[in-house]
Design an enzyme around this catalytic site. Structure first.
Site, PDB file in Angstrom:
ATOM      1  N   ASN A   7     -27.641  12.504 -13.243  1.00  0.00           N
ATOM      2  CA  ASN A   7     -27.592  12.945 -11.844  1.00  0.00           C
ATOM      3  C   ASN A   7     -26.693  11.942 -11.118  1.00  0.00           C
ATOM      4  O   ASN A   7     -27.117  10.833 -10.814  1.00  0.00           O
ATOM      5  CB  ASN A   7     -29.009  12.953 -11.264  1.00  0.00           C
ATOM      6  CG  ASN A   7     -29.041  13.449  -9.834  1.00  0.00           C
ATOM      7  OD1 ASN A   7     -27.984  13.673  -9.215  1.00  0.00           O
ATOM      8  ND2 ASN A   7     -30.220  13.614  -9.290  1.00  0.00           N
ATOM      9  N   ARG A  91     -26.752  17.402 -13.494  1.00  0.00           N
ATOM     10  CA  ARG A  91     -27.142  18.091 -12.263  1.00  0.00           C
ATOM     11  C   ARG A  91     -25.881  18.291 -11.424  1.00  0.00           C
ATOM     12  O   ARG A  91     -25.134  17.344 -11.175  1.00  0.00           O
ATOM     13  CB  ARG A  91     -28.135  17.238 -11.493  1.00  0.00           C
ATOM     14  CG  ARG A  91     -28.486  17.869 -10.176  1.00  0.00           C
ATOM     15  CD  ARG A  91     -29.264  16.942  -9.298  1.00  0.00           C
ATOM     16  NE  ARG A  91     -29.561  17.631  -8.049  1.00  0.00           N
ATOM     17  CZ  ARG A  91     -29.692  16.997  -6.896  1.00  0.00           C
ATOM     18  NH1 ARG A  91     -29.529  15.700  -6.815  1.00  0.00           N
ATOM     19  NH2 ARG A  91     -29.968  17.680  -5.815  1.00  0.00           N
ATOM     20  N   HIS A 180     -32.505  22.807  -4.347  1.00  0.00           N
ATOM     21  CA  HIS A 180     -33.743  22.482  -5.086  1.00  0.00           C
ATOM     22  C   HIS A 180     -34.101  23.590  -6.076  1.00  0.00           C
ATOM     23  O   HIS A 180     -35.269  23.740  -6.462  1.00  0.00           O
ATOM     24  CB  HIS A 180     -34.958  22.317  -4.126  1.00  0.00           C
ATOM     25  CG  HIS A 180     -34.898  21.125  -3.227  1.00  0.00           C
ATOM     26  ND1 HIS A 180     -35.305  21.186  -1.911  1.00  0.00           N
ATOM     27  CD2 HIS A 180     -34.494  19.853  -3.434  1.00  0.00           C
ATOM     28  CE1 HIS A 180     -35.168  19.997  -1.351  1.00  0.00           C
ATOM     29  NE2 HIS A 180     -34.666  19.167  -2.262  1.00  0.00           N
ATOM     30  N   ARG A 241     -33.612  14.837   8.220  1.00  0.00           N
ATOM     31  CA  ARG A 241     -32.843  16.031   8.619  1.00  0.00           C
ATOM     32  C   ARG A 241     -33.669  16.901   9.562  1.00  0.00           C
ATOM     33  O   ARG A 241     -34.873  17.062   9.352  1.00  0.00           O
ATOM     34  CB  ARG A 241     -32.449  16.847   7.383  1.00  0.00           C
ATOM     35  CG  ARG A 241     -31.313  16.224   6.596  1.00  0.00           C
ATOM     36  CD  ARG A 241     -31.054  16.983   5.307  1.00  0.00           C
ATOM     37  NE  ARG A 241     -31.283  16.141   4.155  1.00  0.00           N
ATOM     38  CZ  ARG A 241     -31.451  16.585   2.916  1.00  0.00           C
ATOM     39  NH1 ARG A 241     -31.412  17.868   2.656  1.00  0.00           N
ATOM     40  NH2 ARG A 241     -31.662  15.739   1.928  1.00  0.00           N
ATOM     41  N   ASP A 283     -40.661   7.969   5.970  1.00  0.00           N
ATOM     42  CA  ASP A 283     -41.634   7.910   4.879  1.00  0.00           C
ATOM     43  C   ASP A 283     -43.018   8.337   5.374  1.00  0.00           C
ATOM     44  O   ASP A 283     -43.554   7.740   6.316  1.00  0.00           O
ATOM     45  CB  ASP A 283     -41.679   6.492   4.300  1.00  0.00           C
ATOM     46  CG  ASP A 283     -42.414   6.466   2.980  1.00  0.00           C
ATOM     47  OD1 ASP A 283     -43.596   6.852   2.940  1.00  0.00           O
ATOM     48  OD2 ASP A 283     -41.796   6.082   1.972  1.00  0.00           O
ATOM     49  N   GLU A 384     -37.523  17.744 -12.393  1.00  0.00           N
ATOM     50  CA  GLU A 384     -36.185  18.330 -12.445  1.00  0.00           C
ATOM     51  C   GLU A 384     -35.418  17.882 -13.684  1.00  0.00           C
ATOM     52  O   GLU A 384     -34.652  18.648 -14.259  1.00  0.00           O
ATOM     53  CB  GLU A 384     -35.423  17.980 -11.157  1.00  0.00           C
ATOM     54  CG  GLU A 384     -35.960  18.778  -9.979  1.00  0.00           C
ATOM     55  CD  GLU A 384     -35.487  18.307  -8.627  1.00  0.00           C
ATOM     56  OE1 GLU A 384     -35.983  17.259  -8.164  1.00  0.00           O
ATOM     57  OE2 GLU A 384     -34.626  18.962  -8.032  1.00  0.00           O
TER      58      GLU A 384
HETATM   59  P1  AMP Z   1     -39.300  12.595  -2.805  1.00  0.00           P
HETATM   60  O1  AMP Z   1     -38.036  12.851  -2.041  1.00  0.00           O
HETATM   61  O2  AMP Z   1     -39.786  13.802  -3.554  1.00  0.00           O
HETATM   62  O3  AMP Z   1     -39.258  11.351  -3.651  1.00  0.00           O
HETATM   63  O4  AMP Z   1     -40.452  12.314  -1.701  1.00  0.00           O
HETATM   64  C1  AMP Z   1     -40.420  11.201  -0.841  1.00  0.00           C
HETATM   65  C2  AMP Z   1     -41.595  11.308   0.143  1.00  0.00           C
HETATM   66  O5  AMP Z   1     -42.813  11.389  -0.602  1.00  0.00           O
HETATM   67  C3  AMP Z   1     -41.728  10.129   1.086  1.00  0.00           C
HETATM   68  O6  AMP Z   1     -41.897  10.585   2.421  1.00  0.00           O
HETATM   69  C4  AMP Z   1     -43.010   9.455   0.656  1.00  0.00           C
HETATM   70  O7  AMP Z   1     -43.722   8.959   1.737  1.00  0.00           O
HETATM   71  C5  AMP Z   1     -43.795  10.572   0.026  1.00  0.00           C
HETATM   72  N1  AMP Z   1     -44.721   9.980  -0.942  1.00  0.00           N
HETATM   73  C6  AMP Z   1     -44.408   9.480  -2.165  1.00  0.00           C
HETATM   74  N2  AMP Z   1     -45.508   8.956  -2.746  1.00  0.00           N
HETATM   75  C7  AMP Z   1     -46.536   9.114  -1.869  1.00  0.00           C
HETATM   76  C8  AMP Z   1     -47.920   8.792  -1.873  1.00  0.00           C
HETATM   77  N3  AMP Z   1     -48.487   8.164  -2.905  1.00  0.00           N
HETATM   78  N4  AMP Z   1     -48.667   9.142  -0.785  1.00  0.00           N
HETATM   79  C9  AMP Z   1     -48.119   9.780   0.260  1.00  0.00           C
HETATM   80  N5  AMP Z   1     -46.811  10.098   0.326  1.00  0.00           N
HETATM   81  C10 AMP Z   1     -46.025   9.782  -0.708  1.00  0.00           C
END
Ligand code: AMP
Length: 397
Positions: A7, A91, A180, A241, A283, A384
């Site tokens: 990727n 990817r 996605h 976004r 986050d 993925e």
């Molecule tokens: P991704 O783009 O799929 O990696 O998702 C990132 C998002 O997932 C971020 O906003 C993280 O806060 C959330 N996230 C990842 N691990 C956790 C967790 N253990 N508890 C709550 N949110 C999480």
């Protein structure tokens, strides 16, 4: 067969070496700051210690060479020779209308991907650089392109056309493409399998809620609508976004704030979403913490986020005239039980009954709805890389 999944971004390269028979990840890693000072490779071989290598990577070929060296290294390696790698799966973000499925990479395919560069100027050129770098380092090894957009090519016209002059579609290919796709395909297939649904008579909604987020209506195993559009900016509110907004806001903000079009687009892509709205973070862990400690704006942000997801679920139930299962996936969908619960509070009209105890678990495949719930609600962790490896093997075997 061992498949290397790549990727590639403009200055980064993520990889996994997967044994397609056992589907085990033999090694994975990430090259960062390629072409810029301070390049670093983090290599994690299964069952061995992680290694961090700080070494200049002036281009992506240097990065691929470094990765291959690590994979075959006598200490940190997981294979003895490069000849063990049977295929490479790449990817590729945008396949436009040219690719409705994954494809073996040939010179013609590379030219067609190049023709889609305008549609994803930040991603496709980087994906192509990764393809060229692997061709140089592993000549003769079959390679496959797996597109983020391909799964959505089954959308009907009423779902993919915008209410714009038709000539923009004809001339400039302006339409909904969706992204996605690898994740939506992987998760919906798994839901059909787990619930023993008849694929040809199934209705699944996949909520991919990560830093980027999109939702997809999957009818009879095929995407019939999805929330991302020409670009990954449309649809749900995301980490940074905006998702859907009144398009007139762009002109309004530009004039009010004295910003150029590029600057407003930068705000919509990088400074909006839950980060911009909450003034806390993109986050969800930070957001939840802030909301818990009484930050009202953080709490409101979570409510706005959940409401938007619930509205899309309602729209897709209408689009499919029903739903058998709603699946949550990606970082937030897999881990954040609070957000899942807030979304499902809107879904009682579907006859959904949540098992709140089950909903406390995170990060694994699970059923969130009770046995008598009319519509099943599930968490299905996305994978993925594994999906790319499977597609790759299917095409090279
Ligand atoms: P991704 O783009 O799929 O990696 O998702 C990132 C998002 O997932 C971020 O906003 C993280 O806060 C959330 N996230 C990842 N691990 C956790 C967790 N253990 N508890 C709550 N949110 C999480």
């Amino acid at each position: 067969m061992k498949v290397l999944v790549i990727n590639c971004g403009s200055s980064s390269l993520k990889y996994q070496l997967i044994d397609s028979d056992s589907e085990a990840v033999l090694a994975k890693g990430l090259c960062e700051r390629i072409t810029i000072d301070g390049s670093v490779l983090t290599h994690s071989p299964a069952g061995k210690d992680k290694v961090i290598i700080e070494q200049p990577m002036p281009d992506h070929t240097a990065a691929v060479k470094l990765v291959l060296n690590q994979l075959t290294d006598s200490v940190h390696g997981v294979i003895t020779s490069l000849s063990e790698i049977g295929a490479v799966g790449h990817r590729v973000v945008h396949g436009g209308e040219k690719f409705a499925s994954s494809t073996l990479i040939t010179d013609k395919v590379i030219a067609a991907i190049e023709e889609c560069n305008d549609l994803a100027p930040l991603h496709n050129p980087a994906n192509l650089i990764g393809i060229h770098a692997c061709e140089e380092c592993m000549p003769g090894v079959p390679m496959v392109a797996v597109f983020d957009t391909a799964f959505h090519q089954t959308m009907p016209k009423q779902a993919y056309l915008y209410g714009l002059p038709y000539e923009y579609y004809e001339k400039d290919k302006v339409r909904r493409y969706g992204f996605h796709g690898t994740s939506h395909s992987f998760v919906s297939k798994r839901a059909i399998e787990l619930l023993k649904l008849d694929r040809n008579n199934s209705k699944v909604i996949v909520c991919h809620l990560g830093n980027g987020a999109s939702i997809c209506a999957v009818k009879n195993g095929e995407s019939v609508d999805t929330s991302m559009g020409l670009t990954p900016l449309e649809g749900l509110i995301m980490g940074t976004r905006s998702g859907d907004i009144d398009p007139a806001i762009i002109d309004y903000i530009a004039k009010k704030e004295g910003l150029s079009l590029d600057e407003v687009m930068n705000v919509l892509n990088k400074k909006s979403g839950v980060a911009g709205l909450s003034k806390v973070s993109s986050d969800f862990r930070d957001l939840a913490e802030a909301a818990e400690s009484g930050n009202e704006l953080a709490e409101t942000t979570l409510k706005v986020y959940a409401y938007h997801v619930a509205k899309y679920i309602g729209a897709y139930v209408a689009a499919m005239n029903g739903v058998d299962a709603i699946c949550f996936t990606a970082g937030v969908g897999e881990n954040n039980s609070q957000v899942r619960s807030m979304i499902c509070e809107y879904l009682g009209y579907l006859g959904i009954v949540m098992d709140e105890e089950a909903n406390k678990v995170r990060g694994e495949e699970l059923m969130l709805s009770t046995q008598d719930s009319k519509v099943k609600v599930m968490v299905i962790p996305t994978n993925e890389e594994l999906a790319i490896a499977r597609e790759t093997v299917a095409l090279v075997k």
